[in-house]
Design a protein around this motif. Structure first.
Motif: not given
Length: 403
Positions: A257-275, A327-332
């Motif tokens: 299995k591989i984990e892909v981070n499509f945007i090179r941000l961590d999960f929490e930073s991504c949440i902040d951006k999405l908000k 999660a899909q964006l940072t740790e798919a």
């Protein structure tokens, strides 16, 4: 009755021709023979770079250049100080072949065809009276006190020195094993990942420009462009993983299995951006407003995989959906179930044990007057012209050692 030659080069590929021409230029009095098992040589040169021949890579600092070799990084540092990219460019230029640098650093002949490189080698070999024997498959390499006897499908040849430049050839590795060399078991090194996943099923040809990919349960990680294909994933982010993880991924039998981070941000930073997007684009449908510079088709698939339907607007989504999208964006997670050869270029990790080669001369430490050049040794590189640069460097140093 056997025929005697000064130097026999086993392998009519890039490294073999390069070594032969360089030796012949310095020592026209020597009889040099290239043994090629097929009816024509230089076939890997022909298909390299999609038929354009990716001659080398525009990296001019030895310590940076070696970082592209999963196996051979330490060993090639010294040789690259003797002959590397700039020397390769000059060598071809002196023989009428001008190279150009593309945006990604790969270098090709200005003509955009590998035939230019093939013609250069054949013309130089003819000019310097290098004999090329086609359809001469090597049956055995016999070492004697001061020389060698090479048995081929067309008869026996004796010589003083042998250069093995056959690339990834299991048959030749077995012959080298017979005369005392250790062969590291070869495994595929440059390949794409086979993945069946509905998120990527309908988006072949889409490229995510700058991702990070990790192989779960290992320390393997790489970054760069990621291409979705009809069978899975390719491009530098995947090819680097396949090269540096060649041995480890073979042990998994290419099921991992591989984990892909499509945007090179961590999960929490991504949440902040999405908000922030939730407020900024409140009335817009999420699927129709891609963010993070992601391709529209990829963004849509990741949104749908987050339990967000096509009509939902940014204002409508809840915390759970935001977290799912982050999660899909940072740790798919994707399940790899096999591999495919990268284009037509088959590269392997494996070959003559590096401990048994003197990298000042590329001579065998086990058998005097036996030399190696190219991928016959346990050296391989990522895609981009680096495997050829290893071939040119090794072949050049062999020619200097013999001269």
């Amino acid at each position: 009755m056997s025929k005697r030659k000064d130097i026999i080069i086993i392998g009519g590929g890039a490294a073999g021709f390069f070594a032969a021409i360089n030796i012949a230029e310095q020592h026209p009095e020597l009889s040099i023979v290239i043994l090629e098992r097929g009816k024509e040589g230089l076939q890997k040169v022909k298909i390299s770079g999609g038929g354009r021949c990716n001659v080398t890579h525009a990296e001019f600092i030895p310590s940076e250049l070696v970082l592209n070799y999963p196996r051979g990084e330490k060993e090639l540092l010294g040789p690259f100080h003797s002959f590397m990219t700039g020397d390769t460019i000059a060598w071809f230029d002196e023989r009428g072949v001008e190279l150009k640098i593309e945006e990604d650093g790969r270098m090709f002949p200005m003509s955009n065809t590998s035939q230019t490189i093939i013609d250069c080698f054949l013309n130089e070999a003819k000019k310097h009276k290098v004999e090329i024997l086609y359809n001469h498959s090597v049956k055995s390499i016999n070492t004697r006190e001061n020389d060698f006897s090479i048995e081929t499908s067309q008869g026996v040849l004796d010589c003083n020195k042998v250069v093995v430049a056959t690339g990834s050839n299991p048959k030749i590795w077995n012959l080298l094993k017979d005369i005392g060399h250790t062969i590291i078991q070869p495994v595929p090194s440059l390949f794409t990942f086979n993945i069946k996943d509905k998120r990527i099923k309908d988006i072949p040809g889409v490229v995510a420009k700058n991702v990070e990919v990790k192989v779960i349960g290992t320390n393997l990680v790489s970054e760069g462009p990621l291409l979705f294909t009809h069978v899975g994933m390719s491009a530098p982010a995947i090819l680097k993983l396949s090269a540096f993880g060649a041995v480890e991924l073979a042990k998994f039998n290419y099921n991992f299995k591989i984990e892909v981070n499509f945007i090179r941000l961590d999960f929490e930073s991504c949440i902040d951006k999405l908000k922030n997007f939730k407020h900024e684009f409140a009335k817009k449908a999420i699927v129709n407003s891609p963010q993070f510079d992601l391709p529209k088709r990829l963004w849509k698939q990741l949104v749908l995989a987050s339990n967000i339907n096509e009509s939902e607007r940014w204002a409508d989504i809840n915390r759970q959906q935001l977290e799912a999208l982050s999660a899909q964006l940072t740790e798919a997670i994707f399940h790899v179930t096999g591999k495919s050869t990268f284009k037509e270029e088959f590269v392997t990790a494996g070959g003559v044990d590096l401990k048994e080669v003197n990298f000042k001369t590329f001579e065998s430490k086990r058998i005097p007057n036996l030399f190696f050049a190219g991928e016959v040794i346990n050296i391989d590189a990522v895609t981009g012209g680096f495997n050829f640069q290893n071939a040119w460097t090794g072949a050049y140093i062999v020619s200097q050692s013999i001269a």
